[in-house]
Motif scaffolding. Structure first.
Motif, PDB file in Angstrom:
ATOM      1  N   ARG A  16      74.312 -23.868  25.600  1.00 48.68           N
ATOM      2  CA  ARG A  16      75.041 -23.387  26.781  1.00 48.68           C
ATOM      3  C   ARG A  16      75.546 -24.553  27.627  1.00 48.68           C
ATOM      4  O   ARG A  16      76.684 -24.553  28.090  1.00 48.68           O
ATOM      5  CB  ARG A  16      74.148 -22.470  27.614  1.00 48.68           C
ATOM      6  N   GLU A  20      79.459 -25.120  28.395  1.00 49.34           N
ATOM      7  CA  GLU A  20      79.954 -25.125  29.772  1.00 49.34           C
ATOM      8  C   GLU A  20      80.513 -26.491  30.166  1.00 49.34           C
ATOM      9  O   GLU A  20      81.493 -26.565  30.905  1.00 49.34           O
ATOM     10  CB  GLU A  20      78.856 -24.687  30.741  1.00 49.34           C
ATOM     11  N   SER A  21      79.903 -27.556  29.662  1.00 53.88           N
ATOM     12  CA  SER A  21      80.408 -28.903  29.956  1.00 53.88           C
ATOM     13  C   SER A  21      81.819 -29.071  29.425  1.00 53.88           C
ATOM     14  O   SER A  21      82.689 -29.621  30.111  1.00 53.88           O
ATOM     15  CB  SER A  21      79.502 -29.971  29.328  1.00 53.88           C
ATOM     16  N   VAL A  23      84.013 -26.720  28.868  1.00 57.14           N
ATOM     17  CA  VAL A  23      84.910 -25.875  29.666  1.00 57.14           C
ATOM     18  C   VAL A  23      85.278 -26.593  30.963  1.00 57.14           C
ATOM     19  O   VAL A  23      86.451 -26.654  31.343  1.00 57.14           O
ATOM     20  CB  VAL A  23      84.264 -24.500  29.959  1.00 57.14           C
ATOM     21  N   VAL A  24      84.275 -27.147  31.635  1.00 56.32           N
ATOM     22  CA  VAL A  24      84.521 -27.852  32.901  1.00 56.32           C
ATOM     23  C   VAL A  24      85.409 -29.074  32.671  1.00 56.32           C
ATOM     24  O   VAL A  24      86.352 -29.314  33.428  1.00 56.32           O
ATOM     25  CB  VAL A  24      83.185 -28.247  33.577  1.00 56.32           C
ATOM     26  N   SER A  83      72.499 -28.104  33.876  1.00 55.37           N
ATOM     27  CA  SER A  83      72.882 -26.720  33.581  1.00 55.37           C
ATOM     28  C   SER A  83      73.325 -25.988  34.841  1.00 55.37           C
ATOM     29  O   SER A  83      74.310 -25.247  34.830  1.00 55.37           O
ATOM     30  CB  SER A  83      71.711 -25.977  32.941  1.00 55.37           C
ATOM     31  N   THR A  86      76.868 -27.417  35.804  1.00 53.39           N
ATOM     32  CA  THR A  86      77.973 -27.055  34.920  1.00 53.39           C
ATOM     33  C   THR A  86      78.299 -25.573  35.024  1.00 53.39           C
ATOM     34  O   THR A  86      79.468 -25.191  35.014  1.00 53.39           O
ATOM     35  CB  THR A  86      77.700 -27.422  33.449  1.00 53.39           C
ATOM     36  N   GLY A  87      77.283 -24.748  35.170  1.00 52.55           N
ATOM     37  CA  GLY A  87      77.529 -23.308  35.343  1.00 52.55           C
ATOM     38  C   GLY A  87      78.284 -23.026  36.626  1.00 52.55           C
ATOM     39  O   GLY A  87      79.253 -22.263  36.646  1.00 52.55           O
ATOM     40  N   ASN A  89      80.139 -25.166  38.338  1.00 56.16           N
ATOM     41  CA  ASN A  89      81.480 -25.740  38.243  1.00 56.16           C
ATOM     42  C   ASN A  89      82.400 -24.862  37.411  1.00 56.16           C
ATOM     43  O   ASN A  89      83.565 -24.676  37.758  1.00 56.16           O
ATOM     44  CB  ASN A  89      81.428 -27.143  37.638  1.00 56.16           C
ATOM     45  N   SER A  90      81.892 -24.344  36.327  1.00 52.82           N
ATOM     46  CA  SER A  90      82.693 -23.471  35.469  1.00 52.82           C
ATOM     47  C   SER A  90      83.162 -22.243  36.246  1.00 52.82           C
ATOM     48  O   SER A  90      84.338 -21.873  36.191  1.00 52.82           O
ATOM     49  CB  SER A  90      81.876 -23.060  34.248  1.00 52.82           C
ATOM     50  N   ARG A  91      82.247 -21.635  36.985  1.00 52.00           N
ATOM     51  CA  ARG A  91      82.610 -20.456  37.788  1.00 52.00           C
ATOM     52  C   ARG A  91      83.598 -20.831  38.889  1.00 52.00           C
ATOM     53  O   ARG A  91      84.600 -20.146  39.092  1.00 52.00           O
ATOM     54  CB  ARG A  91      81.359 -19.815  38.386  1.00 52.00           C
ATOM     55  N   SER A  94      87.125 -21.877  37.428  1.00 54.47           N
ATOM     56  CA  SER A  94      87.851 -20.771  36.799  1.00 54.47           C
ATOM     57  C   SER A  94      88.429 -19.824  37.857  1.00 54.47           C
ATOM     58  O   SER A  94      89.408 -19.139  37.591  1.00 54.47           O
ATOM     59  CB  SER A  94      86.971 -19.997  35.819  1.00 54.47           C
TER      60      SER A  94
END
Length: 97
Positions: A16, A20-21, A23-24, A83, A86-87, A89-91, A94
């Motif tokens: 994960r 996620e990394s 994606v960011v 984790s 990155t989670g 940041n991804s949210r 996006s």
């Protein structure tokens, strides 16, 4: 195939984090190239978050070791600050799209 000595939950955490990394990184690269919305402070934020995560990771792993946790728990504790970031940041990134 995961090593039988490492719990599946740790493998899942690493996968994960890796996903996620990426994606960011992709969203930040798109922002730097002008292909996506990019906050003016995003580049500096990226650097300071890495330094903060590294410090938290070291502290978490030391706490885990001093408690006498198993190696997989120490690794999980060390990965958790990354984790978490990155989670988030991804949210956050996006939502800008």
């Amino acid at each position: 195939m995961p090593d039988s000595g490492m719990p599946l939950s740790l493998w899942a955490q690493m996968v994960r984090l890796g996903f996620e990394s990426q994606v960011v990184i992709g969203m930040r690269m798109a922002g730097m190239m002008g292909l996506a919305a990019h906050a003016p402070n995003e580049n500096m934020r990226m650097i300071t978050e890495k330094m903060d995560a590294a410090q938290e990771s070291l502290q978490a792993s030391v706490r885990s070791v001093t408690r006498g946790d198993s190696v997989d728990k120490v690794m999980s504790a060390a990965l958790s600050p990354y984790s978490k970031r990155t989670g988030a940041n991804s949210r956050r990134l996006s939502k800008r799209r």
